[in-house]
Motif scaffolding. Structure first.
Motif, mmCIF file in Angstrom:
data_model
loop_
_atom_site.group_PDB
_atom_site.id
_atom_site.type_symbol
_atom_site.label_atom_id
_atom_site.label_comp_id
_atom_site.label_asym_id
_atom_site.label_seq_id
_atom_site.Cartn_x
_atom_site.Cartn_y
_atom_site.Cartn_z
ATOM 1 N N UNK A 644 -3.523 27.885 1.625
ATOM 2 C CA UNK A 644 -4.942 29.011 1.480
ATOM 3 C C UNK A 644 -3.261 29.936 3.044
ATOM 4 N N UNK A 645 -3.481 31.013 2.302
ATOM 5 C CA UNK A 645 -3.693 31.789 3.771
ATOM 6 C C UNK A 645 -4.967 32.536 4.225
ATOM 7 N N UNK A 646 -4.702 32.610 5.462
ATOM 8 C CA UNK A 646 -6.210 33.399 6.170
ATOM 9 C C UNK A 646 -5.405 34.626 6.828
ATOM 10 N N UNK A 647 -6.198 35.827 6.087
ATOM 11 C CA UNK A 647 -5.652 36.510 6.989
ATOM 12 C C UNK A 647 -6.994 37.486 7.466
ATOM 13 N N UNK A 648 -7.094 37.952 9.072
ATOM 14 C CA UNK A 648 -7.350 38.853 9.362
ATOM 15 C C UNK A 648 -7.967 40.136 9.474
ATOM 16 N N UNK A 649 -8.864 40.684 8.281
ATOM 17 C CA UNK A 649 -8.945 41.777 7.897
ATOM 18 C C UNK A 649 -9.963 42.760 8.420
ATOM 19 N N UNK A 650 -10.550 42.454 8.831
ATOM 20 C CA UNK A 650 -11.764 43.802 9.859
ATOM 21 C C UNK A 650 -11.562 43.282 11.508
ATOM 22 N N UNK A 651 -10.921 44.869 12.148
ATOM 23 C CA UNK A 651 -10.955 44.705 13.378
ATOM 24 C C UNK A 651 -12.993 44.908 13.892
ATOM 25 N N UNK A 652 -12.183 44.222 14.955
ATOM 26 C CA UNK A 652 -13.639 44.248 16.349
ATOM 27 C C UNK A 652 -14.358 45.475 15.946
ATOM 28 N N UNK A 653 -13.491 46.771 16.460
ATOM 29 C CA UNK A 653 -14.319 47.936 16.179
ATOM 30 C C UNK A 653 -14.593 48.192 15.118
ATOM 31 N N UNK A 654 -14.848 47.543 14.066
ATOM 32 C CA UNK A 654 -15.193 48.345 12.866
ATOM 33 C C UNK A 654 -14.596 48.789 11.575
ATOM 34 N N UNK A 655 -13.095 48.782 12.031
ATOM 35 C CA UNK A 655 -12.028 49.357 10.554
ATOM 36 C C UNK A 655 -11.304 48.485 10.429
ATOM 37 N N UNK A 656 -11.007 47.914 8.963
ATOM 38 C CA UNK A 656 -9.852 47.338 7.791
ATOM 39 C C UNK A 656 -8.416 47.179 9.402
ATOM 40 N N UNK A 684 -16.958 46.974 1.074
ATOM 41 C CA UNK A 684 -17.407 48.351 2.514
ATOM 42 C C UNK A 684 -19.095 48.754 1.108
ATOM 43 N N UNK A 685 -19.650 48.571 2.556
ATOM 44 C CA UNK A 685 -21.577 49.391 2.451
ATOM 45 C C UNK A 685 -21.162 49.690 3.338
ATOM 46 N N UNK A 686 -22.011 50.936 2.849
ATOM 47 C CA UNK A 686 -22.796 51.661 3.634
ATOM 48 C C UNK A 686 -23.973 52.566 3.456
ATOM 49 N N UNK A 687 -23.987 53.614 4.486
ATOM 50 C CA UNK A 687 -26.064 54.524 4.530
ATOM 51 C C UNK A 687 -25.703 56.104 5.007
ATOM 52 N N UNK A 688 -26.766 56.327 3.931
ATOM 53 C CA UNK A 688 -26.322 58.120 5.031
ATOM 54 C C UNK A 688 -27.964 57.698 5.658
ATOM 55 N N UNK A 689 -27.333 58.655 6.608
ATOM 56 C CA UNK A 689 -28.174 58.483 8.020
ATOM 57 C C UNK A 689 -28.168 60.115 8.841
ATOM 58 N N UNK A 690 -28.783 60.552 9.330
ATOM 59 C CA UNK A 690 -29.322 61.800 10.279
ATOM 60 C C UNK A 690 -29.261 61.005 12.131
ATOM 61 N N UNK A 691 -28.311 61.140 12.446
ATOM 62 C CA UNK A 691 -28.485 61.010 13.794
ATOM 63 C C UNK A 691 -27.849 61.898 14.626
ATOM 64 N N UNK A 692 -28.530 62.617 15.763
ATOM 65 C CA UNK A 692 -27.846 63.303 16.412
ATOM 66 C C UNK A 692 -26.897 63.293 17.750
ATOM 67 N N UNK A 693 -27.058 61.532 18.177
ATOM 68 C CA UNK A 693 -26.338 61.232 19.372
ATOM 69 C C UNK A 693 -24.925 60.371 18.573
ATOM 70 N N UNK A 772 -22.322 58.538 8.259
ATOM 71 C CA UNK A 772 -21.824 57.606 7.218
ATOM 72 C C UNK A 772 -21.590 56.276 7.606
ATOM 73 N N UNK A 773 -22.357 55.675 8.386
ATOM 74 C CA UNK A 773 -21.302 54.134 9.078
ATOM 75 C C UNK A 773 -21.884 53.439 7.489
ATOM 76 N N UNK A 774 -20.570 52.642 7.941
ATOM 77 C CA UNK A 774 -20.535 51.416 7.145
ATOM 78 C C UNK A 774 -20.183 49.944 7.485
ATOM 79 N N UNK A 775 -19.651 48.875 6.833
ATOM 80 C CA UNK A 775 -19.366 47.848 7.117
ATOM 81 C C UNK A 775 -18.981 46.685 6.024
ATOM 82 N N UNK A 776 -18.969 45.374 6.409
ATOM 83 C CA UNK A 776 -18.362 44.897 5.299
ATOM 84 C C UNK A 776 -18.552 43.534 4.567
ATOM 85 N N UNK A 777 -19.193 43.239 3.646
ATOM 86 C CA UNK A 777 -19.324 41.953 3.082
ATOM 87 C C UNK A 777 -17.895 41.790 2.970
#
Length: 839
Positions: A644-656, A684-693, A772-777
């Motif tokens: 088995x090889x365990x790869x660290x795939x996602x950075x804490x900041x949210x990027x691959x 990679x999952x995501x959603x359409x949003x409206x965000x002035x922030x 489009x915010x995105x995250x991971x399963x």
């Protein structure tokens, strides 16, 4: 009539001279052969020298040798980097750029080295040059975006979008100039906006300084665009290095600055103002006759503080569980973050971190009312100089709500003058976050109404330092600099007060005296507290190891005759501290390899291994024997492959993570039959949003000039399309679609992967799609997965911010073009007009 034969004759003579130099030609030919032979022998340093000689003597070979020269340069640079010969590394790049000054690949590569070494300004310049040469060069564009996140942080955009803040500064500067402050110095000018305000108000002379090369060049462009190039002198210099008359002709009557961070003093405002008063500013006004005189905007500040309870803060700064992934953590010793709520300066720790309390996942509870921790007058040089020698003050904070003491939250009110002020408080809509001083002492300490919390305040090293030292309860003083046993404090019994007092009385008094003390980064602490992560990996590893053991048992006895042939080999190449190798080794019959580098953290794993009966030889630290990063993924021995090889795939900041797919490709070749990469797939999952922030944090908004100045086109060059470190659970936004599957990365099957994909999404309500915010399963295997959107996850999310918001109606279909290049995701969106017309 001109001699028409002169030019051709000159050309012929020149050609004959070149042809008539057999020694030169022989040297070029032999050096080229030597370069190629050294390249084959992997003697990159010698090959590089030969290529330099060839290309200097015979530039005609540039096109022929370009690719080989690049390859040689990059390999030699890697070797120099690995042995710390950094100056030689950069000398080689400078030599290469003398020959190929417009080579975008070399420029980009040098920028990457500069960025890794911390030279962000210089790195940005190289990436920018590479993009000018080749605008569609994706590697350089991704690198430029990455460095732009460092150089032009999002608060720059928020600050320029904050009209109230801008107007108050403008009013204070205008009032000062009109009252006689005709010479002005803007310290840390940034975009140049405060200096331009002074000039617009009528100042006769305006000077500005900026340490960041990127921001200095930006300020010069902005000032020139606004017609003030000749009337504002900008220096690329630290104010502490400025003097009269070397940099400015005489002392000025007004200093304007906003060199303050969330903790007020973190950007060195005290040191810079002391220097300004002593060397750059006219003396302050002592009487009505003292004209001209000097002053500072802002005139001063008041710092506020309150005690808070917050699970989000707690899990990033100390261990919250007695058991992690089946491992009892008592033997680990004390683990906590390097952010220390302490009065004593320590090079290994930071006095505070920052959070926007209003967006803190899970919220927070104020345990005390805000109290004034400190007041400072920036127009009193004696007060500034005496700040570091002030006696420690002890504040008594009455507790108003019951809760666990996790941190002190700090903010301030910046007094620009007698009429204008700015607040960075948690209820304010401001570009500043709040400073957080986590409390490590006495974990599990529950405050209750009637208690008084004693807090010591000091500024010994020009940082504001706070320390919770004791609690007054029912006439008794409970000291908090004593450690509480995590086993007893994690799960308080029916009488927590009695248990706490007993623990405080019996345990050692100094955290720092503990030999078992170890620091983990805040993200590493949050990962250690992420129970689902460790439980999921434990289940997945147990399943795989059981399957592999059955396979091994079916081998013939002859095949198992070799030493350690029955052992399974597991490699974890996670970034930073990881318990996964120990979780694997604890299964028995497993030799696990860890990529943990820090000695103290290795000792933590060794202690845990001993306490759980894992043989010493079954836990090895792989990077202790790997010569470079490329050596991380290789065979464990000549006879075996990895189970088995365990790869660290996602950075804490949210990027691959960068080069993930390349690492996965290499890892697949190092697996034994039936072996597996963890995780095996990422969706990679995501959603359409409206965000002035998100819009306000990504670029200066609107078409109107900022305070009448044209700044937006220049600062918006540093707009980064992907926001990182996003908390989607607290983001102010409207959801305009259901959750979408944007992309799939299969780490076990290279044939299943692709580089781009079209996704159709239906708007669930009308509005403007701004991001489009995105995250991971993250699928460890077919049955076990983790979602990075989880509230208990150590991961943050990211979001693609659209360059132009997309107007949609409920029911509209939107076509998304999703591309993943290396670690960078890009998404473009448009309404599917064909679907609209069909409806």
């Amino acid at each position: 009539m001109p001699n028409t034969n002169a030019k051709p004759k000159h050309g012929r003579r020149a050609r004959r001279r070149r042809r008539g130099d057999p020694g030169r030609e022989q040297l070029v030919s032999s050096s080229l052969e030597s370069a190629q032979q050294c390249l084959l022998n992997q003697d990159y340093g010698t090959a590089f020298v030969h290529y330099l000689l060839v290309l200097h003597l015979a530039p005609v070979f540039k096109d022929f040798a370009r690719d080989s020269f690049r390859f040689t340069l990059f390999k030699w640079a890697e070797e120099l980097d690995s042995v710390g010969r950094i100056q030689e590394l950069f000398d080689c790049y400078e030599q290469a750029l003398e020959i190929f000054p417009a080579d975008e690949v070399i420029l980009n590569s040098m920028g990457e080295h500069l960025f890794r070494m911390g030279f962000r300004d210089e790195a940005a310049g190289h990436f920018h040059k590479a993009l000018k040469i080749k605008p569609d060069y994706l590697e350089a564009r991704e690198n430029f975006y990455r460095v732009a996140n460092w150089l032009v942080e999002r608060w720059h955009f928020l600050m320029l979008n904050d009209r109230g803040r801008n107007q108050k500064y403008q009013q204070a500067i205008q009032k000062a100039v009109q009252s006689g402050c005709s010479t002005v110095l803007d310290i840390g000018t940034g975009t140049g906006i405060l200096g331009m305000c002074a000039k617009k108000a009528g100042a006769a002379e305006v000077y500005a300084c900026e340490l960041s090369k990127t921001m200095y060049e930006l300020a010069c462009e902005v000032v020139a665009e606004n017609g003030m190039e000749g009337s504002i002198q900008i220096l690329h210099k630290k104010s502490l290095e400025m003097g009269v008359p070397a940099d400015i002709p005489h002392r000025v009557s007004l200093v304007v600055t906003e060199t303050v961070d969330a903790g007020l003093f973190g950007e060195g405002i005290i040191e810079s103002l002391i220097h300004a008063w002593n060397h750059l500013l006219l003396p302050p006004k002592r009487s009505e006759e003292d004209l001209p005189s000097g002053r500072v905007i802002p005139a001063g500040a008041t710092v506020f503080c309150m005690a808070v309870e917050s699970l989000e803060i707690r899990r990033h700064h100390r261990l919250c569980a007695a058991e992690v992934g089946g491992l009892k953590m008592a033997a680990a010793g004390e683990l906590r973050s390097p952010v220390s709520c302490s009065l004593e300066p320590d090079d290994s720790t930071e006095p505070y971190t920052t959070e926007r309390l209003s967006r803190l996942p899970g919220g927070y509870r104020a345990l005390t009312e805000p109290f004034t921790a400190l007041s400072i007058d920036f127009n009193n040089v004696q007060e500034l100089e005496g700040l570091s020698s002030r006696e420690v003050q002890v504040m008594r904070l009455p507790v108003t709500q019951q809760g666990e003491l996790d941190a002190l939250a700090v903010w301030f009110q910046l007094h620009l003058d007698q009429e204008n002020s700015l607040s960075t408080g948690p209820q304010e809509d401001t570009c500043w976050e709040q400073a957080i001083y986590p409390v490590h002492s006495a974990p599990g300490f529950v405050l209750k109404p009637g208690d008084e919390l004693l807090v010591e305040v000091s500024c010994h090293d020009a940082y504001l330092r706070l320390g919770c030292v004791a609690v007054l309860r029912d006439g008794r003083k409970l000291h908090l600099d004593q450690r509480v046993d995590p086993q007893s404090s994690m799960k308080p019994g029916p009488n927590p007060e009695v248990e706490l007092c007993s623990a405080l009385a019996s345990l050692q008094t100094s955290q720092r005296e503990s030999e078992d003390f170890s620091l983990l980064e805040c993200s590493e602490m949050a990962l250690l507290n992420y129970q689902d992560y460790h439980q999921s990996f434990s289940l997945a590893l147990t399943k795989l190891i059981s399957e592999m053991k059955l396979r091994t048992q079916n081998l013939s006895s002859a095949a198992c005759a070799a030493a350690d042939a029955s052992l399974l080999y597991v490699l974890d190449v996670s970034e930073g501290f990881s318990l996964l190798p120990l979780i694997a080794a604890r299964q028995g019959g497993v030799k696990a390899y860890s990529s943990v580098e820090k000695t103290k953290q290795q000792n933590v794993l060794r202690r845990l291994a001993v306490s759980h009966g894992v043989p010493e030889e079954h836990l090895e630290f792989w990077l202790n024997r790997a010569e470079d990063e490329q050596g991380v993924l290789q065979r464990p021995s000549t006879e075996k492959l990895w189970s088995a090889i365990i790869l660290d795939c996602v950075e804490t900041c949210g990027l691959i993570r960068q080069k993930l797919m390349e690492k996965a490709s290499l890892a697949r070749f190092l697996l034994e039959e039936g072996g597996r990469i963890f995780p095996e797939k990422i969706v990679i999952l995501g959603m359409l949003v409206e965000s002035d922030t998100l819009l306000m944090e990504s670029a200066v908004q609107g078409r109107d000039p900022t305070l009448g100045f044209n700044i937006a086109p220049f600062i918006n060059q540093f707009t980064v399309p992907v926001h990182v470190f996003l908390d989607f659970s607290t983001l102010d936004c409207r959801h305009l679609s259901e959750v979408l599957e944007l992309f799939v990365l299969d780490l076990m099957d290279t044939n299943a992967n692709y580089t781009e994909r079209e996704v159709k999404a239906q708007a669930t309500s009308g509005g403007r799609v701004t991001a489009i915010p995105f995250w991971y399963q993250i699928h460890l295997d077919r049955d076990i997965s983790l979602n990075t959107l989880s509230r208990t996850s150590h991961w943050k999310q990211a979001a693609v911010v659209l360059q132009e918001p997309l107007e949609v109606q409920a029911g509209d279909w939107i076509r998304l073009a999703v591309k993943l290049h290396k670690s960078t995701i890009s998404i473009s969106a448009q309404v599917d007009m064909a679907a609209v017309q069909m409806e």
